[in-house]
Scaffold this active site. Structure first.
Site, short mmCIF file in Angstrom:
data_model
loop_
_atom_site.label_atom_id
_atom_site.label_comp_id
_atom_site.label_asym_id
_atom_site.label_seq_id
_atom_site.Cartn_x
_atom_site.Cartn_y
_atom_site.Cartn_z
N ARG A 287 0.80 -1.12 0.11
CA ARG A 287 -0.02 0.02 -0.16
C ARG A 287 0.84 1.29 0.10
NH1 ARG A 287 -3.24 -1.65 5.43
NH2 ARG A 287 -4.49 -3.41 4.61
N HIS B 84 2.64 -3.00 5.47
CA HIS B 84 2.07 -2.95 4.03
C HIS B 84 2.69 -2.05 3.27
CE1 HIS B 84 -1.34 -5.83 3.99
NE2 HIS B 84 -1.48 -5.54 5.42
N HIS C 75 -9.83 -8.29 11.96
CA HIS C 75 -9.09 -9.30 11.32
C HIS C 75 -10.04 -10.74 11.41
CE1 HIS C 75 -6.05 -6.34 11.96
NE2 HIS C 75 -5.19 -6.96 11.16
N HIS D 50 -3.54 -11.58 8.47
CA HIS D 50 -2.44 -10.64 8.18
C HIS D 50 -1.19 -11.19 8.55
CE1 HIS D 50 -0.04 -6.93 7.98
NE2 HIS D 50 0.54 -7.34 9.22
#
Length: 262
Positions: free
Chosen positions: A173, A189, A227, A232
């Protein structure tokens, strides 16, 4: 699954041949030039160099419980142990020595751009819709290299779970993307070190529990707010650029993984 070229088909054939035939087909590591990377010597404990680092990258997902394989170019005990686990998983002689058969298997399971066959740069650059690897704290090359290591860990995770598909719903990201999705200000990320995973074939808790054995120092899954619909995973312990202590943190209470540093 992406289509492999004729070369990889020949390598697979060589692996299926009896011992004598294998010896004649893969007598030396350099016998099979690969479009991504070709090893030209056998590697074992005590050796060092860029070829060792290339091997470490590809076996990073076979580190074992709570451990990681440092990409330092030095073939030590942890690298040898990871190679043995890789060899065992693929039905090779598990001696911890990377020779012709080990390299042949690696050639078979990687694509020409060095990604493992079940994962791609495209799906890893999809936090908000393929931003082109820019807009994070690292250079494009550094971010892509981190993402490549993540993919090889995911390939090992997938193999350990019976080669059932694992889907990456969020990879790299940019800062803008990370803000849009409400990610942590220093999210892994941003560095290409993380992936959010789902599976249509197995429970999320299977992913979370298995990830503990495949080089992931960050695991957050069911039972943690936000989550419950994915797992993750990240490589925070290997990140020397995020201005935080390198550590291992796992939390997936619904999967029997109590929150905490390991």
């Amino acid at each position: 699954m992406r289509v492999h070229n004729v070369k990889r088909a020949l390598v697979a054939l060589a692996l299926a041949l009896p011992g004598a035939a294998i010896a004649s087909v893969v007598a030396a590591p350099a016998a099979h030039a690969d479009a991504c990377y070709t090893w030209d010597r056998t590697l074992y404990q005590g050796r060092s160099g860029s070829d060792v680092r290339e091997l470490q990258l590809r076996v990073a997902g076979w580190a074992g419980n709570r451990d990681i394989v440092e990409l330092d170019g030095r073939y030590g005990p942890k690298t040898a142990a990871a190679v043995r686990r890789f060899q065992s998983a693929y039905g090779l002689t598990a001696d911890g020595i990377a020779g012709p058969q080990t390299f042949a298997k690696l050639y078979q399971i990687q694509d020409d751009n060095c990604t493992p066959r079940h994962f791609s740069y495209a799906e890893m650059d999809d936090g908000c819709g393929r931003g082109g690897w820019t807009g994070g704290p690292l250079t494009t090359a550094q971010t892509r290299q981190n993402a490549l290591r993540t993919m090889w860990k995911l390939e090992a995770l997938r193999k350990s779970l019976g080669d059932k598909p694992i889907i990456v719903t969020s990879g790299f990201r940019s800062r803008t993307c990370n803000n849009q999705v409400g990610g942590a200000s220093n999210s892994q990320h941003l560095y290409g070190n993380a992936a959010d995973l789902i599976s249509r074939d197995q429970p999320l808790c299977d992913l979370a529990r298995a990830a503990r054995n495949h080089g992931f120092s960050g695991i957050i899954g069911p039972g943690v707010s936000g989550h419950d619909t994915h797992v993750h995973v990240d490589s925070r312990r290997e990140n020397n650029r995020d201005n935080t202590t390198n550590s291992t943190y796992w939390a997936a209470p619904d999967c029997g993984i109590a929150p905490g540093n390991r």
